[in-house]
Structure formats: C-alpha cells, structure tokens
Design an enzyme around this catalytic site. Structure first.
Site, PDB file in Angstrom:
ATOM      1  CB  CYS B 317      -0.925   0.001   1.222  1.00 41.95           C
ATOM      2  SG  CYS B 317      -2.018   1.431   1.318  1.00 41.95           S
ATOM      3  CG  HIS B 348      -4.738   1.509   5.325  1.00 41.64           C
ATOM      4  ND1 HIS B 348      -3.768   1.118   4.411  1.00 41.64           N
ATOM      5  CD2 HIS B 348      -5.551   0.428   5.470  1.00 41.64           C
ATOM      6  CE1 HIS B 348      -3.969  -0.138   4.042  1.00 41.64           C
ATOM      7  NE2 HIS B 348      -5.048  -0.587   4.677  1.00 41.64           N
TER       8      HIS B 348
END
Lengths: 394, 403
Positions: B317, B348
C-alpha cells in the site's frame, strides 16, 4: 580564521547571540545523531501524546509552518511500551514515525501531571505537583535530595551505556517555594555534567511574584551556556515573564488545551503593525483590546483549563455565520482553507475534523509567537511585544 | 395501482457517462463520468462524509488520496447547519472547501435508519429532530430544494425506503410512491444544468415489483439510476439477484449506482453484475474502531497480536500511513486517547478502497477482469473456490467461474 578544533567532541552547545535584560537569544547547536541540527532559543518543543502530535498525522503536521526541531515525548506515556521499544531496537524516534526529529523525553505530561507524592521507580525527579499547597521546608529538602540522588544515578547509568552516549541528560531543579532549597538545588545540580536544566515546580506554587522571584534567583545560579527548560508554563504572558528571567525552552501544550476546549488562538503578536490595522488586528472585528490593571494580577497558574483571553470560543453562536478565517492573514492551512462558520459547524456536530483543524491553527499561531519573540529580541523591541501581550491578558 | 406518468420537465438529459471498456464475459464496465466538478473514473467507490467532513481527514488529504467524488447527507445537513447557511457559504463545495464532486443522498435512507423518529405519508416523511424535538417534513420538493441549495453534482430523488426485511403490501406501496416522488423531484428540480438528479429503483426483494419499478423509472430521462432498498438485512442470495435483475434492465449508457455497498467482495461481484458507483460508511467507520482493511480481510489493530508487529498494515500500500507507520505503533496509538490513530486508519482504508477500484478498472480496460476476480477471491479466501457461495453463483450468472 581559527582552525577547527578537531579534538572537542561534537556535543550540544548553546551559543548566545545576545542577552538583553535577562532575556537570552541564541542557538543550541550540534544536536541530533549526526550533530548537525540546531534549535533557536527562546523556543518551544512540539507537544505530543503517545509519540504523536495531538490529532495530527505526519501529513497534517507537516502542513504547519515553523514546527520546532525538537518534539517532547512523555516518559509516563511510553514507559508501558518499554518492552515493545526494546524489541524494536531502532529507537523511539523511528517507532513513532519521527526519525528526523530531535526528541526530549520529559517525565510527566504537563497536561496531566503526577499527583504529589507519586514517586515510583519511573520518576527521575521528585517534584511537588499540587498547585495550591505551600511546600514545607522538610518536604522541599527531601525533594532536592532525592532529585540529586536520581541525577547521579542517571549520570552513572549513562556512562555505562553505549546507547546513551549521544543523549544529553537534563538536571531538574526542585525545591518548592523555599528559596534556600531552590538555591541549593540549582548550585548542586550545576556541579554535575548535565546538558541543561529543567526548572520544575514553578507552575503553581504561591503567588506570581513569589514564583518569578524564585525563578530569577535560580537562573542566576545556573551557567550561562547551558539551556534552561521550564515545564508546566505555556501561556503567552507567562512565557514572556520566564524569558525575562533566563528561561530558554518551553512546552507547547497551551495550543493543545485551547484546541480541546474548541478554541482558536487569536492573540496578536504583531508588535509593529501598519497603523491603520492596529484596531482590527485582534480577535476579529468586534472585540476591543482589553486593558488590564497590572497590580491586580495575582492569578497563579496555567494549570487552570478555562478559556483565556488569548483565544476565541468557536462554539459560540455568533460564529455560526462568520465566514472569516480564524485569524485574518494567518498563513496556516485552516485559515487559508476554512472559515469560522465551518469550524463552528464541526464543533456543534462533534466531528473529529474540528480537533484537527484547530490543532493545525493553534500550533502554527503559537510557533509564530515564538518567532516573533526571537525577532523582537533581535531588534530590541521585546518591550513592545510584552506590552502588546499584556494588553491582551486578563 | 398503475403509476401516473407525468410529463417530465427534464429535456433529454445529458449522457454523463462515457463507456471506455466492457468485459466481454460479465457485465463489468469501465467508464468516465463527466460531472460539473471534473471527471470521475468508474467503477468508483465514494467515501461518505455525512456532515460536510470526511471524518477527521482534511479535504487536502482526501484529494491527495485521489478521491474525486464523495457523499454528503441531506437529512443531516438540512438540520445542521441548514441549507440557508450553506447557500451563503457558496454551497456545500464552498462550505467544506471540496474542489471535486459531491453526491448528496436525499434523506430517504434515514427513514429506515431513524424509523422511530419518522412517519411516512404521501406528502413526505415527517421527522422529529433528535436535537431539539422539532418536527420537519421532508417532501420530495423540500429534499430537492435543500439539495439545490447544497449544490452537489449528483442529487438523489427522495424515495420511499422500506427495510429489505419488510414484506407484504408496504413494499409495493413504497415502490409506486417512489415513482410518484421521482416525478415530483424532477418537477421541483431547479438546476438540471448544474446538478444531476438520479432516480432510485425500489421494489424490495420482489422481482415483479422491481421489474415494474425499472420499467416505469427508465421511462424518465434522468442522467443516472441508483439501485436502492438493498444492503440492509437481506440474505446475500436475494441481494445479488435483485442487483442482477436491475442491471439487466437499466440502460447501458447511464451510470448504475448501487447504494450502501462497500465490502470488498461485494464491490467486485457487483462490478461484475454491471454496477458503476458505490458508497458505504463501512471503510471509514471501521477505521474508527481500529480496523484496517487489507486484501485478505481486515486487521483488528487493537489486538495484542499486533503489539510487536513492526510491519506496515500492507507492504503493497502506498498510502501515507503505510509509508510511515508500523502496525505496532498504530496499536500503541489506538490504545491512547490521541485521535490521530483514527485518522491514520481512515486514510489507509480510503486508500484501500480506491486502490481496489482502480485495480478493478484497469483489469476491465486490459480485458482481464475475470482473471482479476479469480485472483482477488484467491487472496481474500485462500482459494477462489472458497469464496462464499452467493458470490460464486452471482459471478457464474454473468459468466465468471472460479477455479
């Protein structure tokens, strides 16, 4: 043209540019792992909770201008994670995501200090934390003795530890409001090879006059070329008083407290405004500059968490349709992008973003205040700044 | 009870969606919405910022994550701060300083979620305010009026929403009323050139009712259609069938917005079934409970097992949280009272959702969507054949087999 002295180890060094009426202007050099970081004094530390600026991620923190080079961590918050940090092995700075930041670890969180008498193996100084009681001489003597003992133990541990070689230990000056003990603490601590001094217990004892008198006496005993930090003092007027008495570094929890009450710092530190703008500067258009009877000032402390005259309360209904920024011409992210009406809405609806935006503004405003202090000292205009701040205190 | 077909006051509505690619097997499509505040690539997940804020992250952070459309809610904003104030602030965009697109829900869903405070009649929904006890009537006209003041790029009709677990005549009544309310919304809409009014297909879990609703509503030339009344307590088996029925009857050249869907598996399956737009509070809400979304499910970061886990939430990520912080630090911060912990996870989770949609879109454009689906299910469930049976059936119905 002097050759560089290659033998002297790169250690933290305070170099004073000037001293004016007891106020010190300068830089602390050779900080950090690589020894090339600098801090300006008078200055403040970035207040954190559990290793993070309150409400702020790295992204939002770095939108703020003037963030201090050094952040304050609280030992009491991190101590319970000791095992984790030990296993991590790469230091708390990297763990919290601030690998480039300088770090100062204080024992206590200035916002929620230990109650008096709470002395455990975590504490490295024995301070009197209650605001109201006068200290007994016996108690003061004991706190000075214990603190010196702890200091000597810490210095010994540092000698024996490889990891701590690059760290600097700060000696803590105790003694309550007993002059004799304060002087003893100062003189004795100054004999040790500490990197600087923390002035503890000045945040609540006795009256303002007593406090300031003790402070002056203490700093007079301390070596000029080592920085002096004070804990528990963060309000603008009190900051100036301490600077005049030889204090260099402060905690920045005042902007945090304002944030928690839904308030924005709006006090002016522009001591040389363009004349026409003078009246419009402070606190928006409606409020007038308050004049204070100086002799009546007997308030004790910045322990109290009530709204001060340095801020506005965004929860008030009058801000519901106020489309001005928090402070006109403030360059912070919040003021450049949002209005008082929006912050009011976020507070009324209990939205998390209120804390984020207020913290961004309040920190930037506060750091700007310290920049103004340094500039005022540089141009010999501190008296004007002091007068401006005192006009706004109530 | 036949629906009354009133003449639409909307001229032929603009085609706001351009199709870029279509999956040759399933009904998945990749496209681009042309909206007043800029283009939006589809399929798209729209985070929900109910009260003019994305829950602790700034407009700049949301923009930096690549979000180009998010939601606000008419019911909430209509009460606080109210449409008049927002209008003075130059609309919802001006009020929250969001430069990209906004979609506002009509307030209809609150009829279900706040059912104890509401009463539905042909006129509209009568709400009792939880804040001051005042009564407000939210009619189709009033809902559109508020949304006109908010100035959102996509506005939703006021629909008569019943919970998907309700059966009986109420479902039929709500379906027909939604059609009448659609016509009233169209008639009341003051800014068709600046704001796109979407219809919402109702009909509960009854195929006949849904089909009727689809037939009637698609006669109205609105710029887009939402599939509503699902994502409540119904079984997944019923859910996907209603979605598939809806997409089979909705025009291809207009966007299909499936309301209230946000779990990763549901998103992937419903893209396969032909949906283009999604919204859900789940990713942002679950973040505030300490849960981080990952390709294999989620991590409950408050749990002790993460105390010394020095890896980022997801090594793949690119979000700021994963770039800078470990699970261990987030675990520590989540156990403190510093709200920054919640914001790290909100960032996130939004990044996760947007990245998922991006990957879905790329696979459609590159003509490998069925393979993408198989990989996705494999990662999520350990093996594509272990994915839930409803999903397997739904995918099979559009030609995608797993394993």
């Amino acid at each position: 043209m002097q050759p560089k002295d290659l033998e002297e180890p790169l250690r933290m060094k305070l170099s004073l540019t000037k001293v004016v009426n007891g106020c010190r202007l300068g830089k602390i050099k050779n900080l950090g792992k690589t020894g090339d970081c600098t801090m300006d004094i008078p200055g403040c530390l970035l207040y954190t909770k559990t290793g993070s600026a309150p409400h702020l991620t790295h992204h939002t923190l770095h939108k703020i201008h003037g963030v201090p080079a050094m952040a304050q961590l609280t030992l009491s918050a991190l101590a319970e994670h000791h095992e984790v940090l030990a296993e991590y092995k790469e230091g708390v700075g990297k763990f919290i995501g601030m690998p480039e930041s300088l770090l100062y670890c204080s024992l206590h969180d200035p916002v929620s200090p230990c109650p008096a008498g709470y002395v455990t193996n975590k504490c490295l100084s024995d301070g009197e934390a209650t605001c109201d009681e006068a200290t007994s001489i016996k108690r003061a003597r004991k706190s000075v003795d214990r603190s010196l003992l702890f200091l000597d133990n810490c210095l010994k541990l540092q000698e024996e530890s490889e990891v701590l070689q690059k760290s600097v230990i700060i000696g803590v000056i105790e003694g309550g409001d007993v002059m004799e003990e304060r002087l003893r603490s100062a003189r004795e601590t100054a004999k040790r090879p500490v990197g600087g001094f923390l002035l503890d217990g000045f945040q609540g004892t006795a009256t303002l006059e007593t406090r300031l008198h003790l402070l002056s006496s203490v700093t007079a005993e301390l070596p000029e070329h080592k920085p002096r930090l004070i804990c528990g003092v963060s309000q603008p007027d009190e900051v100036l008083e301490c600077i005049e008495r030889g204090v260099d570094l402060f905690e920045s929890f005042f902007p945090y407290l304002a944030t928690e009450r839904g308030c924005a710092l709006t006090f002016s530190f522009d001591y040389q405004p363009i004349p026409e703008e003078t009246l419009l500067q402070q606190n928006g258009t409606e409020e007038e500059v308050k004049y204070v009877d100086q002799t009546k000032k007997s308030k004790t402390t910045s322990c109290n968490q009530e709204i001060t005259s340095f801020e506005i309360n965004l929860k008030e209904k009058k801000y519901q349709e106020d489309f001005d920024p928090l402070v006109r011409e403030c360059p912070c992210y919040c003021c450049k992008n949002h209005t008082r009406a929006y912050i009011h809405h976020l507070l009324v609806t209990n939205e998390l973003l209120a804390g984020v935006l207020l913290m961004m503004h309040n920190f930037e405003h506060y750091f700007g205040f310290f920049q103004a202090i340094r500039e005022a000292l540089k141009s010999d205009r501190l008296a004007q700044l002091k007068e401006l701040i005192h006009r706004q205190a109530s | 009870m036949a629906a009354v077909v009133s003449p639409t006051s909307l001229e032929s509505a603009p085609r706001i969606m351009r199709l870029v690619a279509e999956c040759s097997r399933s009904r998945a499509r990749a496209g681009e919405l042309r909206l007043p505040h800029g283009p939006v690539a589809t399929p798209v997940f729209m985070p929900v910022g109910t009260q003019a804020t994305m829950k602790g992250i700034t407009a700049e952070q949301l923009d930096a994550l690549g979000c180009r459309i998010c939601l606000g809610n008419t019911y909430h904003l209509g009460l606080r701060p109210g449409p008049e104030l927002i209008q003075k602030a130059r609309g919802l965009h001006g009020f929250m300083n969001w430069p990209h697109n906004l979609l506002t829900d009509s307030g209809g869903f609150q009829m279900v979620s706040l059912v104890s405070l509401s009463e539905v009649t042909e006129e509209g929904v009568r709400f009792r305010s939880p804040y001051d006890g005042d009564e407000t009537l939210l009619s189709p006209e009033r809902s559109v009026e508020i949304q006109n003041a908010l100035g959102s790029d996509i506005i939703m009709q006021l629909d008569d929403v019943v919970s998907s677990t309700v059966t009986g005549p109420r479902v039929e009544e709500a379906m027909y009323r939604s059609i009448r309310w659609l016509d009233r919304c169209i008639a009341a809409h003051q800014r068709p050139d600046k704001q796109n009014l979407f219809a919402i297909i109702q009909g509960g879990l009854d195929a006949d009712l849904r089909a009727t609703c689809l037939e009637e509503m698609t006669k109205r030339d609105v710029p887009g259609f939402a599939i509503g009344g699902l994502s409540g307590g119904e079984s997944k088996g019923q859910f996907w069938r209603m979605v598939a029925l809806s997409t089979s009857r909705l025009p291809k050249d207009k966007p299909r917005y499936l309301m209230g869907v946000g779990y990763a598996t549901d998103l992937v399956v419903c893209v396969a079934l032909g949906c283009d737009m999604f919204d859900c509070v789940f990713p942002t809400r679950t973040a505030r409970f300490g849960s981080a979304l990952v390709p294999t499910g989620n991590l409950q970061l408050k749990k002790k097992q993460y105390e010394k886990d020095f890896r980022p939430i997801d090594a793949e990520c690119a979000c700021p949280t994963c770039q800078k912080h470990s699970r261990a630090f987030l675990h520590t911060l989540l156990h403190s009272d510093n709200t920054a912990a919640l914001h790290h996870l909100t960032v996130h989770n939004i990044a996760y959702q947007l990245r998922l949609m991006s990957a879905v879109r790329a696979s459609i454009v590159e003509k490998r969507f069925p393979d993408f689906v198989r990989d996705f299910m494999g990662t999520m469930y350990g093996d594509p054949t272990l994915c839930p049976s409803w999903a397997t059936e739904a995918l099979a119905s559009v030609g995608i087999t797993l394993g």
